[in-house]
Motif scaffolding. Structure first.
Motif, PDB file in Angstrom:
ATOM      1  N   GLU A  47      30.373  31.878  63.779  1.00 24.13           N
ATOM      2  CA  GLU A  47      30.582  31.345  65.237  1.00 24.13           C
ATOM      3  C   GLU A  47      29.155  31.314  65.608  1.00 24.13           C
ATOM      4  O   GLU A  47      28.307  32.016  65.754  1.00 24.13           O
ATOM      5  N   VAL A  48      28.918  29.912  66.165  1.00 26.97           N
ATOM      6  CA  VAL A  48      27.552  29.635  66.653  1.00 26.97           C
ATOM      7  C   VAL A  48      27.689  29.695  68.190  1.00 26.97           C
ATOM      8  O   VAL A  48      26.948  30.198  68.911  1.00 26.97           O
ATOM      9  N   THR A  49      28.662  29.136  68.796  1.00 28.57           N
ATOM     10  CA  THR A  49      28.671  29.151  70.186  1.00 28.57           C
ATOM     11  C   THR A  49      30.159  29.340  70.249  1.00 28.57           C
ATOM     12  O   THR A  49      31.270  28.681  69.742  1.00 28.57           O
ATOM     13  N   PRO A  50      30.560  30.352  71.256  1.00 25.57           N
ATOM     14  CA  PRO A  50      31.970  30.783  71.328  1.00 25.57           C
ATOM     15  C   PRO A  50      32.827  29.651  71.863  1.00 25.57           C
ATOM     16  O   PRO A  50      32.168  28.884  72.839  1.00 25.57           O
ATOM     17  N   GLY A  51      33.980  29.566  71.245  1.00 26.93           N
ATOM     18  CA  GLY A  51      34.905  28.482  71.749  1.00 26.93           C
ATOM     19  C   GLY A  51      34.805  27.059  70.987  1.00 26.93           C
ATOM     20  O   GLY A  51      35.569  26.430  71.320  1.00 26.93           O
ATOM     21  N   LEU A  52      33.644  27.059  70.151  1.00 25.55           N
ATOM     22  CA  LEU A  52      33.492  25.644  69.667  1.00 25.55           C
ATOM     23  C   LEU A  52      33.779  26.055  68.225  1.00 25.55           C
ATOM     24  O   LEU A  52      33.921  26.915  67.568  1.00 25.55           O
ATOM     25  N   ARG A  53      33.815  24.704  67.444  1.00 24.53           N
ATOM     26  CA  ARG A  53      33.835  24.935  65.915  1.00 24.53           C
ATOM     27  C   ARG A  53      32.940  25.759  65.163  1.00 24.53           C
ATOM     28  O   ARG A  53      31.777  25.634  65.543  1.00 24.53           O
ATOM     29  N   PRO A  54      33.509  26.606  64.407  1.00 29.55           N
ATOM     30  CA  PRO A  54      32.368  27.524  63.842  1.00 29.55           C
ATOM     31  C   PRO A  54      31.475  26.639  62.578  1.00 29.55           C
ATOM     32  O   PRO A  54      32.077  25.655  62.172  1.00 29.55           O
ATOM     33  N   ALA A  55      30.309  27.162  62.362  1.00 27.89           N
ATOM     34  CA  ALA A  55      29.546  26.375  61.394  1.00 27.89           C
ATOM     35  C   ALA A  55      29.832  27.199  60.084  1.00 27.89           C
ATOM     36  O   ALA A  55      30.171  28.302  59.999  1.00 27.89           O
TER      37      ALA A  55
END
Length: 64
Positions: A47-55
């Motif tokens: 998870e890079v940014t909570p709520g967005l697609r993970p890297a």
């Protein structure tokens, strides 16, 4: 570019530009999959940014 009839034309890049993110994502996925298969590795989501697609990253390799 030159056509077979010797006239010149330019490539229309608008549609290519519209899909540049998708093309980059597909390229990265393909390369990662092939490298992991060749070397016997796996990928895991990070998870890079909570709520967005993970890297995706190679399992066991830290990000920094």
């Amino acid at each position: 570019m030159q056509r077979p009839d010797s006239t010149w034309y330019a490539l229309g890049t608008r549609r290519l530009y519209q899909h540049v993110v998708a093309a980059g994502t597909l390229y990265t996925l393909t390369m990662t999959t092939e490298v992991c298969q060749e070397l016997g590795l796996a990928t895991v989501p990070r998870e890079v940014t909570p709520g967005l697609r993970p890297a995706m990253e190679i399992a066991g390799v830290g990000s920094g």
